[in-house]
Write an enzyme that holds these catalytic residues in place. Structure first.
Site, PDB file in Angstrom:
ATOM      1  N   ASN A 272      -2.158   6.852   1.807  1.00 10.86           N
ATOM      2  CA  ASN A 272      -2.885   5.733   1.499  1.00 10.86           C
ATOM      3  C   ASN A 272      -2.349   4.322   1.437  1.00 10.86           C
ATOM      4  O   ASN A 272      -1.409   4.213   0.677  1.00 10.86           O
ATOM      5  CB  ASN A 272      -3.775   5.709   0.013  1.00 10.86           C
ATOM      6  CG  ASN A 272      -5.065   4.985  -0.022  1.00 10.86           C
ATOM      7  OD1 ASN A 272      -5.211   4.617   1.094  1.00 10.86           O
ATOM      8  ND2 ASN A 272      -5.594   5.062  -1.223  1.00 10.86           N
ATOM      9  N   ASP A 299       6.961   2.790  -0.724  1.00 11.22           N
ATOM     10  CA  ASP A 299       5.645   3.606  -1.248  1.00 11.22           C
ATOM     11  C   ASP A 299       6.065   5.233  -1.436  1.00 11.22           C
ATOM     12  O   ASP A 299       5.277   5.975  -1.050  1.00 11.22           O
ATOM     13  CB  ASP A 299       4.540   3.592  -0.370  1.00 11.22           C
ATOM     14  CG  ASP A 299       3.212   3.953  -0.955  1.00 11.22           C
ATOM     15  OD1 ASP A 299       3.369   4.130  -2.251  1.00 11.22           O
ATOM     16  OD2 ASP A 299       2.210   3.901  -0.193  1.00 11.22           O
ATOM     17  N   GLY A 318      -0.149  10.554  -0.154  1.00 10.22           N
ATOM     18  CA  GLY A 318       1.224   9.946  -0.358  1.00 10.22           C
ATOM     19  C   GLY A 318       2.479  10.748   0.352  1.00 10.22           C
ATOM     20  O   GLY A 318       2.220  12.165   0.494  1.00 10.22           O
TER      21      GLY A 318
HETATM   22  N1  NCD Z   1       0.245   5.498  -1.306  1.00 10.47           N
HETATM   23  C1  NCD Z   1      -0.395   6.808  -1.553  1.00 10.47           C
HETATM   24  O1  NCD Z   1      -0.721   7.439  -0.613  1.00 10.47           O
HETATM   25  N2  NCD Z   1      -0.435   7.255  -2.847  1.00 10.47           N
HETATM   26  C2  NCD Z   1      -0.105   6.691  -4.135  1.00 10.47           C
HETATM   27  C3  NCD Z   1      -0.950   5.697  -4.553  1.00 10.47           C
HETATM   28  C4  NCD Z   1      -1.922   5.330  -3.604  1.00 10.47           C
HETATM   29  O2  NCD Z   1      -1.757   4.329  -2.935  1.00 10.47           O
HETATM   30  O3  NCD Z   1      -3.180   5.915  -3.444  1.00 10.47           O
HETATM   31  C5  NCD Z   1       0.386   7.625  -5.023  1.00 10.47           C
HETATM   32  O4  NCD Z   1       0.603   7.145  -6.322  1.00 10.47           O
HETATM   33  O5  NCD Z   1       0.543   8.781  -4.812  1.00 10.47           O
END
Ligand code: NCD
Length: 421
Positions: A272, A299, A318
């Site tokens: 995401n 991220d 994620g």
């Molecule tokens: N970036 C991601 O895919 N995940 C993030 C939170 C999020 O932004 O959904 C997480 O904390 O896992």
């Protein structure tokens, strides 16, 4: 404290020289007492700074702890990481941010700076104790509900107004939730083919457009997390041209991977915001070089096996990223060391107001640096990652560059490619 002489090192790609580290800083003068490290062929960069890391502690220590995430960061060449607030409990009080900050100091592998939540419980209803977090020992400057968008425009305006008093920043996860209900991947030709509900680019672009106008109106600082579309780049370009105080980040995976990978239905590619099209990837690369996108942020989103190795629709979004970020960026930008230092160290440190990191590695600067072997190539093996989670999209991929050593205030955290503790 041991002194180190990095013999024959290339500082940011310049002609080889000797770099002396003594008493925690870059030093000059004779080095008779120093441990000599043969750094021929290696490049020294200021230690990398990540403004977007998920460390999962407190709450999901099975996926990552402050210590394991710090070790992964050091191995990736980082000397400072900013820990996102979506822990359990959420980092929305002075107590929780101080806990994360203290755990970071105890691990002592990178500087861990907590990010505070914007709203209580990330629920988007009520502002969290921003002032108390700012004045706590953790000294929080960046606030984010990342994982959730601060969707309510009035609350977003209030948050921007509030942090202005102490030059704080609101880091927005730009996703209009009404446009992404049930979304599983980027909305486009591939999602139609696969029959998965789409996450349209406009859900990101609409929030960025709204928020740059709010930031302009309030005269406050806004940061946009994980920009993923060509359209977002255009909105940012216009806002910056008007002088809006906005900065933006892109992740390594959005610079390299596309939505076509979802065709495997392997949830390792679920993230995401979602992986976008090749056209978006190109626009993000161009924007990063140009500076419309200011920085690379990982991220890093570790997830336990049961949260990733399941059906696509049930998998958490994620990817882990700390240990592969620099190799991915090297593969995208090539050996443009000054640009890499700017986008991965100096500018993130400047945005966050973090002193002692992101320096030019001049005499007297704190010795926060990393040594890279640009000629090495590495096949990514998830079982070798120091992160407690294994959800890397690069398993089996050959990436350029190897982090040989990392120093935090003159103390090695990584030597010979291995964590020191
Ligand atoms: N970036 C991601 O895919 N995940 C993030 C939170 C999020 O932004 O959904 C997480 O904390 O896992």
């Amino acid at each position: 404290m041991t002194s180190y002489l990095l013999r024959g090192v290339s500082v940011l790609g310049a002609e080889p020289t000797d770099l002396l580290i003594r008493d925690g800083v870059i030093a000059a003068g004779p080095a008779t007492d120093a441990d000599v490290i043969d750094a021929a062929g290696l490049v020294a960069l200021p230690g990398l700074v990540d403004l977007h890391t998920h460390l999962r502690e407190p709450g999901r220590e099975d996926a990552e702890t402050v210590e394991t995430g710090s070790r992964a960061a050091a191995l990736g060449g980082y000397t400072a990481v900013f820990a996102m607030a979506n822990t359990s409990p959420v980092a929305d009080t002075a107590g929780v941010v101080e806990q994360v900050w203290r755990l970071g100091r105890e691990a002592g592998l990178v500087d861990v700076q907590p990010i505070g939540a914007v709203t209580v419980g990330l629920a988007g209803k009520q502002l969290a104790e921003l002032g108390a977090m700012a004045t706590s020992a953790a000294g929080v400057r960046i606030f984010s509900d990342d994982g959730h968008c601060v969707a309510d425009p009035r609350l977003m305006r209030r948050a921007l107004e509030y942090v202005k008093a102490f030059d704080g920043i609101i880091a927005q996860h730009a996703e209009e939730p009404r446009l992404t209900e049930g979304a599983q991947m980027h909305e486009g030709e591939v999602s139609t083919r696969l029959g998965l509900t789409g996450w349209p680019a406009v859900a990101e672009e609409a929030i960025i457009a709204r928020d740059v106008l709010l930031a302009e109106h309030v005269g406050s600082r806004l940061h946009i997390c994980h920009v993923s579309t060509a359209g977002s780049v255009e909105v940012l370009r216009q806002a910056k041209a008007r002088g809006v105080r906005v900065t933006a980040e892109v992740t390594p995976h959005h610079l390299l991977l596309t939505d076509e990978l979802a065709a495997s239905y392997d949830p390792v590619y679920k993230v995401n915001p979602p992986l976008r099209t090749a056209k978006d990837v190109q626009a993000l690369r161009d924007a990063l070089v140009e500076g419309v996108i200011d920085i690379v942020a990982t991220d890093h989103a570790p997830h336990a096996v049961e949260d990733k190795e399941c059906e696509w629709a049930y998998a958490r979004p994620g990817m882990v990223g700390l240990e592969t970020a620099l190799p991915v960026v090297l593969s995208v930008l090539g050996q443009r060391w000054d640009l890499i230092a700017e986008r991965m160290s100096r500018t993130p440190a400047r945005i966050a107001g973090l002193t002692g990191h992101g320096t030019d590695l001049a005499v007297g600067d704190p010795a926060n640096l990393t040594l890279v072997d640009p000629s090495a190539r590495r096949v990514v093996d998830p079982s070798e990652l120091a992160s407690r989670s294994r959800n890397t999209p690069y398993a089996g991929t050959t990436l350029p560059g190897r982090i040989v050593a990392t120093f935090l205030r003159g103390e090695p955290t990584v030597l010979d490619g291995k964590a020191v503790k």
